[in-house]
Design a protein around this motif. Structure first.
Motif, mmCIF file in Angstrom:
data_model
loop_
_atom_site.group_PDB
_atom_site.id
_atom_site.type_symbol
_atom_site.label_atom_id
_atom_site.label_comp_id
_atom_site.label_asym_id
_atom_site.label_seq_id
_atom_site.Cartn_x
_atom_site.Cartn_y
_atom_site.Cartn_z
ATOM 1 N N UNK A 104 4.270 -0.081 -20.089
ATOM 2 C CA UNK A 104 3.672 -0.125 -18.756
ATOM 3 C C UNK A 104 4.686 -0.588 -17.708
ATOM 4 N N UNK A 105 5.557 -1.528 -18.074
ATOM 5 C CA UNK A 105 6.569 -1.998 -17.129
ATOM 6 C C UNK A 105 7.565 -0.891 -16.800
ATOM 7 N N UNK A 106 7.948 -0.103 -17.805
ATOM 8 C CA UNK A 106 8.862 1.018 -17.528
ATOM 9 C C UNK A 106 8.165 2.083 -16.683
ATOM 10 N N UNK A 107 6.870 2.229 -16.862
ATOM 11 C CA UNK A 107 6.122 3.176 -16.037
ATOM 12 C C UNK A 107 6.071 2.715 -14.587
ATOM 13 N N UNK A 108 5.989 1.398 -14.367
ATOM 14 C CA UNK A 108 5.990 0.863 -12.999
ATOM 15 C C UNK A 108 7.318 1.166 -12.317
ATOM 16 N N UNK A 109 8.430 1.018 -13.048
ATOM 17 C CA UNK A 109 9.738 1.309 -12.447
ATOM 18 C C UNK A 109 9.902 2.798 -12.161
ATOM 19 N N UNK A 110 9.330 3.664 -13.018
ATOM 20 C CA UNK A 110 9.389 5.106 -12.748
ATOM 21 C C UNK A 110 8.574 5.466 -11.521
ATOM 22 N N UNK A 111 7.437 4.792 -11.351
ATOM 23 C CA UNK A 111 6.586 5.087 -10.188
ATOM 24 C C UNK A 111 7.214 4.579 -8.898
ATOM 25 N N UNK A 112 8.064 3.552 -8.991
ATOM 26 C CA UNK A 112 8.744 3.055 -7.787
ATOM 27 C C UNK A 112 9.711 4.095 -7.236
ATOM 28 N N UNK A 113 10.238 4.985 -8.104
ATOM 29 C CA UNK A 113 11.130 6.044 -7.605
ATOM 30 C C UNK A 113 10.372 7.030 -6.729
ATOM 31 N N UNK A 114 9.054 7.125 -6.937
ATOM 32 C CA UNK A 114 8.209 7.977 -6.092
ATOM 33 C C UNK A 114 7.586 7.176 -4.949
ATOM 34 N N UNK A 115 7.986 5.919 -4.775
ATOM 35 C CA UNK A 115 7.473 5.005 -3.759
ATOM 36 C C UNK A 115 5.968 4.769 -3.925
ATOM 37 N N UNK A 116 5.561 4.593 -5.178
ATOM 38 C CA UNK A 116 4.166 4.283 -5.508
ATOM 39 C C UNK A 116 4.147 2.879 -6.084
ATOM 40 N N UNK A 117 3.341 2.008 -5.513
ATOM 41 C CA UNK A 117 3.261 0.633 -6.005
ATOM 42 C C UNK A 117 2.223 0.563 -7.115
ATOM 43 N N UNK A 118 2.598 -0.096 -8.193
ATOM 44 C CA UNK A 118 1.703 -0.274 -9.326
ATOM 45 C C UNK A 118 1.861 -1.689 -9.841
ATOM 46 N N UNK A 119 0.779 -2.232 -10.367
ATOM 47 C CA UNK A 119 0.819 -3.594 -10.888
ATOM 48 C C UNK A 119 0.332 -3.613 -12.330
ATOM 49 N N UNK A 120 0.929 -4.490 -13.129
ATOM 50 C CA UNK A 120 0.529 -4.680 -14.516
ATOM 51 C C UNK A 120 -0.009 -6.096 -14.641
ATOM 52 N N UNK A 121 -1.197 -6.209 -15.221
ATOM 53 C CA UNK A 121 -1.807 -7.521 -15.402
ATOM 54 C C UNK A 121 -2.515 -7.545 -16.750
ATOM 55 N N UNK A 122 -2.700 -8.736 -17.323
ATOM 56 C CA UNK A 122 -3.467 -8.812 -18.575
ATOM 57 C C UNK A 122 -4.915 -8.402 -18.319
ATOM 58 N N UNK A 123 -5.462 -7.658 -19.245
ATOM 59 C CA UNK A 123 -6.826 -7.152 -19.077
ATOM 60 C C UNK A 123 -7.822 -8.159 -19.617
ATOM 61 N N UNK A 124 -8.790 -8.502 -18.816
ATOM 62 C CA UNK A 124 -9.886 -9.352 -19.259
ATOM 63 C C UNK A 124 -11.173 -8.626 -18.960
ATOM 64 N N UNK A 125 -12.107 -8.707 -19.907
ATOM 65 C CA UNK A 125 -13.393 -8.035 -19.712
ATOM 66 C C UNK A 125 -14.224 -8.793 -18.705
ATOM 67 N N UNK A 126 -14.811 -8.044 -17.796
ATOM 68 C CA UNK A 126 -15.663 -8.673 -16.780
ATOM 69 C C UNK A 126 -17.076 -8.692 -17.305
ATOM 70 N N UNK A 127 -17.720 -9.839 -17.229
ATOM 71 C CA UNK A 127 -19.095 -9.964 -17.738
ATOM 72 C C UNK A 127 -20.049 -10.174 -16.606
#
Length: 161
Positions: A138-161
């Motif tokens: 996912x981190x490498x995907x974020x850097x690839x998307x930055x080349x297209x000037x698209x901001x993306x964030x990676x965060x730990x997933x927690x289930x919402x109840x």
């Protein structure tokens, strides 16, 4: 003319009844024949399948019949929560997409990395979410998307109840 009409209606009704009986037999030809059998000493009657057909599970596992659903009343699952693989970190990548051009770029990169994604549309705003256990991917995907000037964030997933 009255005599023809007098016999015509019963003939049509009989023909329709015969057609319905033949049709019902044709749509269910493989139904097992049930027969009642009782022993001399027993008072209750039990139903048995025809011995040529055998068990219904064995019969459907060997045939190529489609569109049959096994009768299931209860399903029990045993989960092993004590193993070391039971606690896997799941990470979520979120990328807001402004237009169709950015969406096509993100989809192209996701198809290259073989990750599944979900597109959320709320009015004019669109966003993509990707869930994965591999944070490096996912981190490498974020850097690839930055080349297209698209901001993306990676965060730990927690289930919402």
């Amino acid at each position: 003319m009255r005599r023809a009409a007098y016999w015509l209606f019963p003939l049509i009704a009989t023909a329709v009844a015969v057609f319905i009986v033949i049709f019902m037999i044709q749509i269910n030809p493989a139904a097992p024949a049930l027969k009642a059998g009782s022993d001399e000493g027993e008072k209750d009657v039990s139903l048995h399948l025809n011995p040529e057909i055998g068990n219904w599970i064995d019969r459907f596992s060997t045939t190529t019949e489609k569109d049959y659903f096994y009768p299931v009343n209860e399903v029990t699952l045993k989960l092993d929560t004590g193993g070391e693989n039971s606690i896997l970190g799941v990470y979520r990548l979120t990328a807001p997409v402004k237009n169709a051009k950015e969406l096509s770029f993100v989809k192209k990169e996701l198809n290259k990395s073989a990750l599944r994604y979900i597109v959320h549309e709320e009015g004019d705003a669109m966003s993509l979410t990707v869930d994965s256990t591999d944070q490096n991917k996912l981190a490498s995907l974020v850097t690839k998307l930055k080349t297209y000037q698209i901001t993306a964030t990676v965060s730990p997933y927690t289930e919402e109840k």
